[in-house]
Design a protein around this motif. Structure first.
Motif, mmCIF file in Angstrom:
data_model
loop_
_atom_site.group_PDB
_atom_site.id
_atom_site.type_symbol
_atom_site.label_atom_id
_atom_site.label_comp_id
_atom_site.label_asym_id
_atom_site.label_seq_id
_atom_site.Cartn_x
_atom_site.Cartn_y
_atom_site.Cartn_z
ATOM 1 N N HIS A 89 0.899 -1.207 0.147
ATOM 2 C CA HIS A 89 -0.018 0.012 0.081
ATOM 3 C C HIS A 89 0.874 1.178 0.020
ATOM 4 C CE1 HIS A 89 -3.987 -1.892 0.504
ATOM 5 N NE2 HIS A 89 -3.772 -2.372 1.676
ATOM 6 N N ALA A 90 0.295 2.323 -0.547
ATOM 7 C CA ALA A 90 0.940 3.749 -0.487
ATOM 8 C C ALA A 90 0.071 4.657 -0.601
ATOM 9 C CB ALA A 90 2.021 3.417 -1.588
ATOM 10 N N GLY A 91 0.260 5.807 0.190
ATOM 11 C CA GLY A 91 -0.341 7.004 -0.025
ATOM 12 C C GLY A 91 -1.683 6.824 0.784
ATOM 13 N N ILE A 92 -1.996 6.104 1.495
ATOM 14 C CA ILE A 92 -3.332 5.913 2.340
ATOM 15 C C ILE A 92 -3.118 5.152 3.602
ATOM 16 C CG2 ILE A 92 -4.828 5.550 0.448
ATOM 17 C CD1 ILE A 92 -4.708 2.474 1.269
ATOM 18 N N SER A 93 -3.831 5.299 4.561
ATOM 19 C CA SER A 93 -3.957 4.445 5.801
ATOM 20 C C SER A 93 -4.819 3.164 5.531
ATOM 21 C CB SER A 93 -4.468 5.010 6.919
ATOM 22 O OG SER A 93 -3.363 6.140 7.187
ATOM 23 N N ALA A 94 -4.426 2.125 5.662
ATOM 24 C CA ALA A 94 -5.295 0.932 5.498
ATOM 25 C C ALA A 94 -5.673 0.433 6.909
ATOM 26 C CB ALA A 94 -4.701 -0.322 4.823
ATOM 27 N N VAL A 114 -1.343 11.399 -12.065
ATOM 28 C CA VAL A 114 -0.953 10.161 -12.667
ATOM 29 C C VAL A 114 0.575 9.820 -12.482
ATOM 30 C CG1 VAL A 114 -0.938 9.141 -15.100
ATOM 31 C CG2 VAL A 114 -2.890 10.492 -14.277
ATOM 32 N N GLU A 115 1.395 11.012 -12.613
ATOM 33 C CA GLU A 115 2.871 11.069 -12.552
ATOM 34 C C GLU A 115 3.341 10.377 -11.405
ATOM 35 O OE1 GLU A 115 1.542 13.576 -15.826
ATOM 36 O OE2 GLU A 115 1.173 13.652 -13.285
ATOM 37 N N GLN A 116 2.816 10.360 -10.080
ATOM 38 C CA GLN A 116 2.982 10.159 -8.914
ATOM 39 C C GLN A 116 2.913 8.625 -9.049
ATOM 40 O OE1 GLN A 116 0.729 12.495 -6.246
ATOM 41 N NE2 GLN A 116 2.384 13.874 -6.025
ATOM 42 N N MET A 117 1.660 8.233 -9.566
ATOM 43 C CA MET A 117 1.256 6.810 -9.562
ATOM 44 C C MET A 117 2.063 5.939 -10.416
ATOM 45 S SD MET A 117 -1.022 4.641 -8.404
ATOM 46 C CE MET A 117 -2.319 5.490 -7.885
ATOM 47 N N GLN A 118 2.736 6.586 -11.318
ATOM 48 C CA GLN A 118 3.680 5.981 -12.282
ATOM 49 C C GLN A 118 4.730 5.633 -11.628
ATOM 50 O OE1 GLN A 118 3.252 8.454 -15.718
ATOM 51 N NE2 GLN A 118 1.719 7.117 -16.435
ATOM 52 N N PHE A 131 -3.029 1.635 -4.135
ATOM 53 C CA PHE A 131 -2.323 2.901 -4.056
ATOM 54 C C PHE A 131 -3.262 3.963 -4.451
ATOM 55 C CE2 PHE A 131 0.782 -0.050 -6.109
ATOM 56 C CZ PHE A 131 1.490 -0.239 -4.915
ATOM 57 N N VAL A 132 -3.045 5.219 -3.598
ATOM 58 C CA VAL A 132 -3.948 6.574 -3.964
ATOM 59 C C VAL A 132 -3.151 7.514 -3.897
ATOM 60 C CG1 VAL A 132 -5.769 7.977 -2.911
ATOM 61 C CG2 VAL A 132 -5.792 5.498 -2.723
ATOM 62 N N MET A 133 -2.782 8.202 -5.115
ATOM 63 C CA MET A 133 -1.835 9.348 -5.136
ATOM 64 C C MET A 133 -2.771 10.621 -5.718
ATOM 65 S SD MET A 133 0.949 8.530 -3.963
ATOM 66 C CE MET A 133 1.601 6.943 -3.661
ATOM 67 N N ARG A 159 -10.256 17.166 0.119
ATOM 68 C CA ARG A 159 -10.517 17.978 -1.034
ATOM 69 C C ARG A 159 -9.317 18.059 -1.871
ATOM 70 N NH1 ARG A 159 -13.263 20.506 2.974
ATOM 71 N NH2 ARG A 159 -15.452 20.405 2.565
ATOM 72 N N GLU A 160 -8.633 17.023 -2.385
ATOM 73 C CA GLU A 160 -7.211 16.886 -3.044
ATOM 74 C C GLU A 160 -7.663 15.963 -4.335
ATOM 75 O OE1 GLU A 160 -4.070 17.738 0.307
ATOM 76 O OE2 GLU A 160 -4.151 15.854 -0.575
ATOM 77 N N PRO A 161 -7.053 16.306 -5.450
ATOM 78 C CA PRO A 161 -7.068 15.282 -6.673
ATOM 79 C C PRO A 161 -6.687 13.852 -6.111
ATOM 80 C CG PRO A 161 -5.868 17.156 -7.398
ATOM 81 C CD PRO A 161 -6.060 17.332 -5.729
ATOM 82 N N LEU A 162 -7.681 13.070 -6.795
ATOM 83 C CA LEU A 162 -7.535 11.482 -6.153
ATOM 84 C C LEU A 162 -7.195 10.586 -7.402
ATOM 85 C CD1 LEU A 162 -8.162 10.185 -3.316
ATOM 86 C CD2 LEU A 162 -10.360 9.724 -4.443
ATOM 87 N N VAL A 163 -6.143 9.896 -7.419
ATOM 88 C CA VAL A 163 -5.986 8.932 -8.495
ATOM 89 C C VAL A 163 -5.692 7.553 -7.798
ATOM 90 C CG1 VAL A 163 -4.279 8.333 -10.398
ATOM 91 C CG2 VAL A 163 -4.683 10.647 -9.905
ATOM 92 N N LYS A 164 -6.590 6.654 -8.083
ATOM 93 C CA LYS A 164 -6.616 5.240 -7.520
ATOM 94 C C LYS A 164 -6.177 4.328 -8.527
ATOM 95 C CE LYS A 164 -10.855 5.492 -6.548
ATOM 96 N NZ LYS A 164 -12.220 5.037 -6.157
#
Length: 267
Positions: free
Chosen positions: A48-53, A263-267, A258-260, A249-254
């Protein structure tokens, strides 16, 4: 209200799945909730990254859910306990029921991390069942697992990456419970069993078992807080879970675990 989607994996995992996009962003900072039953190991170790599970075990589970992770944590999550895995820049874990006649009844909650904390080192917060304070009134018992309600506060809250409230409540038919939602907070009200009538901000909603409702008091609201009035409907005990925190209230790329923000962060 949104009904949880049925999910089944293998022979030992069933869930009601509630993703954030089913609620038009109202449950921010919650990204996803699975209300699940698990009777055998199902998931391989995964990152996991970018979140709390977050795993919260309901008290009627008959066995521990055992956590293993790449930070060196290894131990049981007992019925009534909470395990908060703040993945930050990344870590690997798995959790599985163990022991005789295993049956885990729990919530798996993905809570978003703010952009400024997605690169932080991972860590875990664990709360044992006996450490969870309770609100008790006639016909009402509410476990304050995280956060604060009616002056009762969880001891684990200060260890979290961001403020968060998790309530696990039981209300007898006809009885009521009230909770204050602060300005700028959002989240999910979920009915585990029974029926619920919600009154807030001059509006009313009815929820049945395995339905969720997005809640949000916008930051630009004229009121500093809003009181949620929850009443048990029908002839059965109401069992509900309330999950709320400050909306990011931030952009969400799932992408899977992973949640960033881009798209660049996700890649």
């Amino acid at each position: 209200p949104v009904a949880g989607h049925d999910m089944r994996i293998g022979s030992g995992f069933t869930a009601k799945h509630l993703p954030e996009d089913a609620f038009q962003g109202l449950i921010d900072p919650v990204v996803m909730v699975d209300h699940f039953h698990m009777t055998s190991p199902t998931f391989q170790p995964h990152p996991h990254a970018g979140i709390s599970a977050v795993t919260y075990m309901f008290e009627d589970s008959s066995s521990p859910h055992v956590n293993y992770d790449s930070m060196g944590n290894n131990g049981p999550i007992h019925p009534g306990a909470l395990h908060w895995f703040a993945a930050g820049r990344g870590a690997v874990h798995t959790e599985q029921p163990e022991g005789p006649n295993p049956h885990v009844h729990a919530l798996q909650i993905f809570v978003n991390l703010p952009a400024a904390k997605k690169g932080h080192a991972p860590f875990a917060v664990h709360l044992e069942p006996g450490e969870v304070p309770e609100i008790r009134h006639p016909g009402v018992r509410v476990r304050v697992v995280l956060g604060e309600s009616q002056g009762v506060a969880s001891p684990a809250t200060a260890q979290l990456p961001e403020p968060f409230t998790l309530l696990d409540g039981f209300v007898q038919p006809g009885e009521r419970f009230e909770h204050v939602l602060p300005r700028g907070w959002g989240g999910l009200l979920y009915v585990v069993a029974g029926e619920l009538a919600l009154s807030a901000a001059g509006e009313q909603r009815s929820l049945k078992a395995e339905q969720g409702l997005g809640l949000q008091l916008p930051a630009e609201s004229a009121t500093a807080q809003e009181t949620l009035h929850l009443q048990a409907q029908g002839s059965a005990e109401l069992h509900f879970a309330l999950l709320t925190g400050p909306a990011l209230r931030e952009p969400l790329v799932k992408q899977a675990p992973f949640v960033m923000n881009t798209v660049e962060q996700m890649q």
